[in-house]
Write a protein that holds these residues in place. Structure first.
Motif, mmCIF file in Angstrom:
data_model
loop_
_atom_site.group_PDB
_atom_site.id
_atom_site.type_symbol
_atom_site.label_atom_id
_atom_site.label_comp_id
_atom_site.label_asym_id
_atom_site.label_seq_id
_atom_site.Cartn_x
_atom_site.Cartn_y
_atom_site.Cartn_z
ATOM 1 N N TYR A 1 -23.954 -8.461 1.778
ATOM 2 C CA TYR A 1 -24.669 -9.792 1.522
ATOM 3 C C TYR A 1 -24.409 -10.318 0.173
ATOM 4 O O TYR A 1 -24.091 -11.622 -0.139
ATOM 5 C CB TYR A 1 -26.020 -9.537 1.944
ATOM 6 C CG TYR A 1 -27.001 -10.402 1.770
ATOM 7 C CD1 TYR A 1 -27.726 -10.950 2.781
ATOM 8 C CD2 TYR A 1 -27.412 -11.100 0.542
ATOM 9 C CE1 TYR A 1 -28.952 -11.929 2.684
ATOM 10 C CE2 TYR A 1 -28.375 -12.122 0.323
ATOM 11 C CZ TYR A 1 -29.294 -12.390 1.376
ATOM 12 O OH TYR A 1 -30.112 -13.522 1.543
ATOM 13 N N PRO A 2 -24.516 -9.635 -0.767
ATOM 14 C CA PRO A 2 -24.345 -10.401 -2.270
ATOM 15 C C PRO A 2 -23.043 -10.860 -2.636
ATOM 16 O O PRO A 2 -22.827 -11.788 -3.316
ATOM 17 C CB PRO A 2 -24.793 -9.131 -3.116
ATOM 18 C CG PRO A 2 -25.526 -8.303 -2.239
ATOM 19 C CD PRO A 2 -24.892 -8.222 -1.113
ATOM 20 N N VAL A 3 -22.054 -10.253 -1.803
ATOM 21 C CA VAL A 3 -20.564 -10.685 -2.152
ATOM 22 C C VAL A 3 -20.465 -11.863 -1.405
ATOM 23 O O VAL A 3 -19.754 -13.009 -2.087
ATOM 24 C CB VAL A 3 -19.612 -9.595 -1.505
ATOM 25 C CG1 VAL A 3 -18.037 -10.378 -2.041
ATOM 26 C CG2 VAL A 3 -19.740 -8.266 -2.087
ATOM 27 N N LEU A 4 -21.049 -12.153 -0.081
ATOM 28 C CA LEU A 4 -21.016 -13.555 0.664
ATOM 29 C C LEU A 4 -21.712 -14.550 -0.484
ATOM 30 O O LEU A 4 -21.279 -15.607 -0.526
ATOM 31 C CB LEU A 4 -21.800 -13.497 1.815
ATOM 32 C CG LEU A 4 -21.720 -14.717 2.720
ATOM 33 C CD1 LEU A 4 -20.268 -15.309 2.899
ATOM 34 C CD2 LEU A 4 -22.436 -14.495 3.910
ATOM 35 N N GLN A 5 -22.981 -14.065 -0.901
ATOM 36 C CA GLN A 5 -23.685 -15.167 -1.731
ATOM 37 C C GLN A 5 -22.765 -15.408 -2.932
ATOM 38 O O GLN A 5 -22.818 -16.553 -3.586
ATOM 39 C CB GLN A 5 -25.021 -14.332 -2.144
ATOM 40 C CG GLN A 5 -25.935 -15.388 -2.877
ATOM 41 C CD GLN A 5 -27.366 -14.888 -3.085
ATOM 42 O OE1 GLN A 5 -27.579 -14.061 -2.567
ATOM 43 N NE2 GLN A 5 -27.952 -15.269 -3.786
#
Ligand code: TRP
Length: 337
Positions: A129-133
């Motif tokens: 998720y944080p990589v997509l963010q």
């Protein structure tokens, strides 16, 4: 200056989202310097990281788009879109997956909180998720990202990813990504539950009495304020007198935010009053602020075609902005396009 921020379309919008995040977005949009730009998006691709219901996600995405416009996000001035209509977010995420480190993601507190004791059963999307963010903001060369305190760690990760990618794959004088700065709204905008002054106002609280929804009627708003938990003491003359009285502090904080005042000024004006007198004033002020938003929201939701067009136009503009950076990233990595 380019401001980029996202919000997940999961569940109803409430006063905490409005005063804590959305109102700040609207102000940034309204006070934007010449040549600067805002992109606001609905993070529907983030929403599949937790168990979800497709029909609720579809409805929630349209409702959130309507709510943002009703609150003052102007699609003519800001770029408003949903992630799933801009495939470049997912593409860039994959490219950044080569740069993000397992160790960095393992330290993300949101992943630890949300996966809890069931790490093995958590989705891979929750972990990445944080990589997509990071892709969400780096894709647009964002300079500033307004987020809540709880998202600061994700923003730091986005900076780390950008830095490492630039170091590994770009020359010093031609970095691919801009390092974005977080903008954390003032602490005064932390709105707590009406039933428990130590818990954040939240859409996941089982008690609807704990929050003011942006869709509540005037009667519901008044009822919730009157039933809000407080204490029998009158309001003190200054904020030190609210120590150990989180519910009282919360109501005063809400009133201060709604009147563009400060807790100390509100107290100076209401010192000595009990909640029997203060609550009706707070309720009236809330209704005054929320009624036009609720009316506009209902109107917007009634014209689904127009709302769909707003999102389609926003996505067109977002894709145009995203393309050059994505191409540079592919090229820096040595991919033949
Ligand atoms: N993770 C953010 C939240 O839950 C939402 C979000 C997704 C976001 N992508 C973003 C916020 C990019 C800022 C920038 O609140």
């Amino acid at each position: 200056m380019r401001i980029v921020s996202g919000i997940q379309p999961t569940g109803q919008l409430h006063l905490g989202n409005y005063l804590g995040a959305i109102r700040n977005w609207v102000r940034m949009q309204d006070e934007l310097p010449e040549g600067a730009e805002c992109l606001f998006f609905l993070a529907d691709m983030h929403a599949i990281s937790m168990p979800h219901d497709p029909a609720a996600l579809r409805a929630g995405t349209l409702e959130l788009a309507a709510a943002l416009v009703a609150c003052g996000i102007d699609p003519a001035r800001s770029i408003l879109f949903n992630q799933a209509q801009v495939p470049q977010h997912a593409e860039l995420q994959w490219l950044l997956n080569g740069t993000a480190r397992m160790g960095w993601l393992s330290r993300m507190t949101q992943f630890k909180d949300k996966s809890g004791k069931n790490r093995e059963g958590a989705s891979v999307a929750l972990f990445t998720y944080p990589v997509l963010q990071a892709a969400d903001v780096l894709l647009y060369q964002a300079t500033h990202v307004p987020v809540g305190e709880d998202q600061k760690q994700h923003l730091e990760l986005a900076r780390d990813i950008a830095q490492k990618f630039n170091n590994d794959f770009a020359s010093e004088d031609a970095p691919v990504f801009t390092l974005p700065d977080p903008i954390i709204p003032p602490a005064a905008a932390r709105i707590m539950s009406l039933r428990d002054g130590s818990a954040k106002m939240s859409k996941s609280d089982p008690s609807d009495m704990s929050r003011i929804n942006l869709t509540d009627s005037a009667d519901e708003v008044m009822k919730k304020v009157k039933k809000a938990k407080t204490d029998p003491e009158p309001l003190p003359a200054e904020s030190a007198g609210l120590a150990g009285r989180p519910e009282a502090l919360n109501l005063v904080t809400i009133y201060a935010a709604l009147t563009d005042s400060s807790v100390d000024r509100v107290l100076a004006e209401h010192a000595g009053q009990g909640f029997g007198a203060f609550k009706p004033k707070l309720g009236e002020r809330l209704v005054e602020v929320l009624a036009p938003i609720t009316a506009r929201f209902t109107q917007l939701l009634d014209d689904r075609a127009a709302l769909g067009q707003v999102l389609a136009d926003g996505a067109d503009r977002a894709r145009d902005l995203a393309r050059p950076t994505l191409e540079q990233a592919y090229s820096a990595l040595g991919m033949v396009r």
